[in-house]
Design a protein around this motif. Structure first.
Motif: not given
Length: 184
Positions: A132-154
């Motif tokens: 949520n903090i990461s989203k709040s500091v992103l500019a409009p159209e800002g990108e968040y890319l997360q590395i995961h080893y499964s899709l459980i947290a999608k």
């Protein structure tokens, strides 16, 4: 840091490192390729580890861009501090303190957040807070890319961001998923 040292540190601190192998160059390149790095002015990296992704980001980001790399493992911080690039700001702190580092360096909105944080072993409340903090500091159209080893947290990312794109990188140990979210 060589692969064996990374493996030893991963075994010793699995709850904070989250893996026993570093990300492959194929995974690092795929994460970066799915972002608009060439347009970025401020980038955050969460869970920078030994800098394998950090170095690739620095190679590809614009000269006038700043990269704040968050890492809490002392051995990895020492490795990151050996990277000689004035655009790199090392934050030996929790990713929950992103805003403090932006304020300290007179930076406002973030264009891209790359994360390799092991959310599967981080308490759910802390994971929610960081995303949520990461989203709040992103500019409009800002990108968040997360590395995961499964899709459980999608579903967590869908709840916070809405749409989530998924990319798969089989050439990594273990094979990895990249979850990409864009702030609307």
């Amino acid at each position: 840091m060589n692969r064996f040292k990374f493996f030893k540190e991963g075994i010793r601190n699995l709850k904070t490192v989250g893996t026993v192998t570093r990300s492959s160059r194929y995974l690092c390149d795929k994460v970066i390729n799915h972002s608009k790095i060439h347009q970025a002015r401020v980038i955050i990296e969460l869970g920078a580890g030994d800098g394998v992704l950090t170095k690739r980001i620095l190679k590809r980001m614009p000269d006038d861009c700043k990269l704040i790399a968050f890492e809490i493992n002392d051995m990895f911080i020492d490795t990151l501090e050996a990277i000689d690039d004035p655009r790199l700001i090392i934050a030996a702190d929790s990713a929950e303190n992103i805003q403090k580092y932006l304020d300290d360096h007179n930076l406002d909105q973030v264009d891209i957040v790359y994360s390799a944080l092991p959310f599967s072993v981080i308490p759910k409340e802390v994971a929610n807070s960081i995303i949520n903090i990461s989203k709040s500091v992103l500019a409009p159209e800002g990108e968040y890319l997360q590395i995961h080893y499964s899709l459980i947290a999608k579903k967590l990312y869908e709840k916070i961001f809405g749409k989530v794109e998924v990319f798969f990188q089989p050439i990594n140990i273990p094979p990895a998923f990249i979850l990409k979210c864009v702030k609307e």
